[in-house]
Design a protein around this motif. Structure first.
Motif, mmCIF file in Angstrom:
data_model
loop_
_atom_site.group_PDB
_atom_site.id
_atom_site.type_symbol
_atom_site.label_atom_id
_atom_site.label_comp_id
_atom_site.label_asym_id
_atom_site.label_seq_id
_atom_site.Cartn_x
_atom_site.Cartn_y
_atom_site.Cartn_z
ATOM 1 N N GLY A 98 0.689 -4.960 -8.874
ATOM 2 C CA GLY A 98 0.941 -5.772 -9.937
ATOM 3 C C GLY A 98 -0.461 -6.487 -10.188
ATOM 4 N N GLU A 99 -1.361 -6.644 -9.112
ATOM 5 C CA GLU A 99 -2.489 -7.747 -9.339
ATOM 6 C C GLU A 99 -3.496 -7.038 -10.716
ATOM 7 N N VAL A 100 -3.494 -5.788 -10.623
ATOM 8 C CA VAL A 100 -4.592 -5.021 -11.534
ATOM 9 C C VAL A 100 -3.889 -5.336 -13.054
ATOM 10 N N ARG B 223 -12.879 -14.898 -15.527
ATOM 11 C CA ARG B 223 -13.993 -14.133 -14.977
ATOM 12 C C ARG B 223 -13.352 -13.500 -13.529
ATOM 13 N N THR B 224 -12.283 -14.349 -13.147
ATOM 14 C CA THR B 224 -11.569 -13.998 -11.896
ATOM 15 C C THR B 224 -10.949 -12.859 -12.116
ATOM 16 N N SER B 225 -10.267 -12.667 -13.224
ATOM 17 C CA SER B 225 -9.716 -11.431 -13.622
ATOM 18 C C SER B 225 -10.497 -10.442 -13.612
ATOM 19 N N ARG B 226 -11.709 -10.390 -14.505
ATOM 20 C CA ARG B 226 -12.556 -9.445 -14.301
ATOM 21 C C ARG B 226 -13.315 -9.047 -13.064
ATOM 22 N N ASP B 227 -13.242 -9.813 -12.116
ATOM 23 C CA ASP B 227 -13.465 -9.546 -10.614
ATOM 24 C C ASP B 227 -12.693 -8.671 -10.040
#
Length: 104
Positions: free
Chosen positions: A9-11, A42-46
């Motif tokens: 579920g993280e992605v 930005r953390t999500s994009r990482d």
């Protein structure tokens, strides 16, 4: 950047957060300040970058198309941070999405 284990579920959560950030009204967006890492796009994009490196080719291509469209929108709706160092003594080299103009 060292690879880490991505949890179930993280992605999808990172993709949802990236979309929600860009769905907000207004021509320009400012990335959140670092004091809220759980709400920082930005953390999500990482996380999405980690997934893209870990996925097999067919899944990588599908996710890559979605991320590329969101990246284009992020570039269009944010401004570069001219004072942002490309290499930080604390974080090493940061990807382009960490060099967008933050709020405040």
């Amino acid at each position: 950047m060292e690879a880490r284990h991505l949890f179930p579920g993280e992605v999808s959560a990172a993709l949802r957060q990236y979309r929600q950030f860009l769905a907000q009204p207004g021509r320009w967006r400012y990335v959140p300040n670092r004091d809220c890492p759980c709400c920082d796009v930005r953390t999500s994009r990482d996380t999405l970058d980690e997934a893209l490196r870990a996925l097999p080719p067919p899944a990588r291509a599908e996710l890559g198309r979605m991320v590329a469209a969101l990246d284009a929108e992020l570039l269009r709706r944010t401004l570069p941070a001219p004072w942002s160092p490309r290499i930080s003594p604390w974080h090493g080299s940061r990807p382009w999405w960490w060099h967008r103009l933050p709020h405040g």
